[in-house]
Design an enzyme around this catalytic site. Sequence first.
Site, mmCIF file in Angstrom:
data_model
loop_
_atom_site.group_PDB
_atom_site.id
_atom_site.type_symbol
_atom_site.label_atom_id
_atom_site.label_comp_id
_atom_site.label_asym_id
_atom_site.label_seq_id
_atom_site.Cartn_x
_atom_site.Cartn_y
_atom_site.Cartn_z
ATOM 1 N N LYS A 128 -10.066 2.537 -2.501
ATOM 2 C CA LYS A 128 -10.267 1.945 -1.165
ATOM 3 C C LYS A 128 -11.625 2.345 -0.594
ATOM 4 O O LYS A 128 -11.938 3.536 -0.484
ATOM 5 C CB LYS A 128 -9.143 2.409 -0.241
ATOM 6 N N CYS A 157 -5.892 -2.846 2.370
ATOM 7 C CA CYS A 157 -5.660 -2.754 3.817
ATOM 8 C C CYS A 157 -6.938 -2.875 4.675
ATOM 9 O O CYS A 157 -7.426 -3.978 4.837
ATOM 10 C CB CYS A 157 -4.902 -1.461 4.124
ATOM 11 N N GLU A 210 0.832 -1.213 0.000
ATOM 12 C CA GLU A 210 0.000 0.000 0.000
ATOM 13 C C GLU A 210 0.870 1.267 0.000
ATOM 14 O O GLU A 210 1.801 1.382 0.798
ATOM 15 C CB GLU A 210 -0.910 -0.011 1.239
#
Lengths: 290, 290
Positions: A112, A149, A40
Site C-alpha cells: 500500500k 483502500c 483489506e
Amino acid sequence: MKIALIQQKSYVTKEKTVKKTLNDISNASQNGAKLIVLQELHQTEYFCQSEDTKFFDYADSWKEDIAFWSNIAKEHNIVLVTSLFEQRTAGLYHNTAVVFDSDGSVAGKYRKMHIPDDPGFYEKFYFTPGDLGFEPIETSLGKLGVLICWDQWYPEAARLMTLKGAELLIYPTAIGWFDEDRKEEKERQLDSWITIQRSHAIANGLPVISCNRVGFEKDSSGVMDGIRFWGNSFVCDPQGSLIAHANHQEETILYADISKERTKEVRDIWPFLRDRRIDTYEDLLKRYCD
Amino acid sequence: MKIALIQQKSYVTKEKTVKKTLNDISNASQNGAKLIVLQELHQTEYFCQSEDTKFFDYADSWKEDIAFWSNIAKEHNIVLVTSLFEQRTAGLYHNTAVVFDSDGSVAGKYRKMHIPDDPGFYEKFYFTPGDLGFEPIETSLGKLGVLICWDQWYPEAARLMTLKGAELLIYPTAIGWFDEDRKEEKERQLDSWITIQRSHAIANGLPVISCNRVGFEKDSSGVMDGIRFWGNSFVCDPQGSLIAHANHQEETILYADISKERTKEVRDIWPFLRDRRIDTYEDLLKRYCD
C-alpha cells in the site's frame, strides 16, 4: 471472465474469520469464479482503530499466511487477491496485497503506497508506505492493477497502473461510518467513495473492482465507539457503469462477468490516453506549487 | 458567493445568439450572481462538427470580442468566464477562455490544453493545443481554475490547477449525443461525464462548475446528422455532491451558492493532498510505460 468479491464481517478471532472466508471461496469457486478478491486485512478485525503495539503480533504469521493462501488458491484453481499484514523485519511492517496464481505460486505483491491517518484509521502507526511502486501483477488471467483502500482517492495511482498495462483495477478496502455522523454526511461519504472509484474506470477505460468489509467493529481502546463498515462492494465497467453492487449491511459473495474486450471498444471511442499533455504535467511531482 | 451558469442554444447567427446570452446575463446579474459562466464557444454554433476553413473567419473578431465582453462584465459588475475563438496569427488558433474581472479588465486567459478529435468533434483541425499551462486565474472573487471541455476527462488537469491554488474548477463545455445511439449508451455517456467531473471535486476538495450547451445543431457538411447537446450543466460541492443541476433539453440560468470555507472543512477531514506519493509519480510524465 467470472469474478467474485467476498464482502464479509470480522468474527473476532482469526480462526473463525478465515473459516468464513474459506467457506465463501469454496462456494464462489464452485460457482465458476476464476478470480476471487478479498477485503483489506481480511484475516482479522480492522485493528487500526487505535494505536497499540500488541497488534504487531498479527504480522508474526506473515510467512505462514502466504503458505496458507497459496494452498487455497491452488486447491480451488483460482487467482486469489489477498490483503495481509507484512512483517518485513522487526519494527518494519506493510499493508500488503499478495496475489496468488491458480497454481498456488505468488504472482506478485503490492505494498500500500498511500497511507491514511485519521481518527479511527491510524494506519501511519502500523504501516510503512510501500516501496514497490505502482506495478501491475501479471497472472494467468491478465495484469492486475492491485491498489489498497486509501489509494482509491488518488487518480495518480490508477493512472500509473494503467500506463503500466493493468487490465483491471482492484481495491481491497476497509471503510465505514461513525454512527454519530448525520445521515446526510454518511450518504455523501459513501457516494464520494463510489464516485471516485468509478472515475478511475472512466479516466482509464478499465473495469474497477472494489471489495469492502461490512459490519460493526468496536474500538477496542474505548476512545471511540467503533466503525460500521459500509459494504457496498462493487464492480464497474470501463465506462464506470455499475455491473454488480452489494448492499451496506449483508455479507455477500458478489459475482460479475468482466469483459477485457470492452476496454478496447471504450478506449477507441474515448481515446483519453492519446491526448495527455505529458509535456506539461511536471508539477504533478510537487507537493504544492507555492 | 452566488454564481450563475448560462446553458443555452445556438440561434444560428452570432447576433441572435449573443443577444440571448446578454439577456440571460442581465437577469442573472439582477438576481445577484457575482460570477457568471458561459458555455464553450458560446458566440456561435459548435462549428467543429466538420472541417472547413471558412470557420476560421469566426476568429477574425477575437480582439473585438474581448472588448465587447469586457464591457459586459463592467456594465454588470460581474466576474465573467467567456469561451472564445482566438486568432493568434494567420493559421494559428486556440480555443480560449477569457476571464473578465468586474471592472472589465482581463483577469486572465486559459488556452484549452487537451484537444479532442472524434467524429463530429474535429477540434484538432481548428485549435492548437494550449501553451499557457494549467494556471488559475486570479480575480476579485478568488483564483479560478478554468479548464475547457475535453480537459474534464483528465484528472491531471484538475490536480495541477489545485496544486497551483485554484479555489474553484470551472468547465465551459460543448458535449452531446448522436440521435442514432441507443438510449442505454446515451445514459452511460452522460453519467460518465457527470461522474468524472464530480470526481475532480472529490479528489481535490474543490467545488466544480460545468456549463454545457443544449439543443440540436445540424452538421452543416451533411456527413452526419448533427449533435444533440445534452445540457445537464451542474455545480457540485467539494465532496462531489450536486448542489445545482439543469436538465437535458431546456435553456437555463442555473444558480448556486458556493462556500469557499467548505473546502477547508472537507480537506481537513479528507487530507488527500497530505499523502500524495510525489516520490513515485514520475511515470505520469510518460505516454505509456512499454
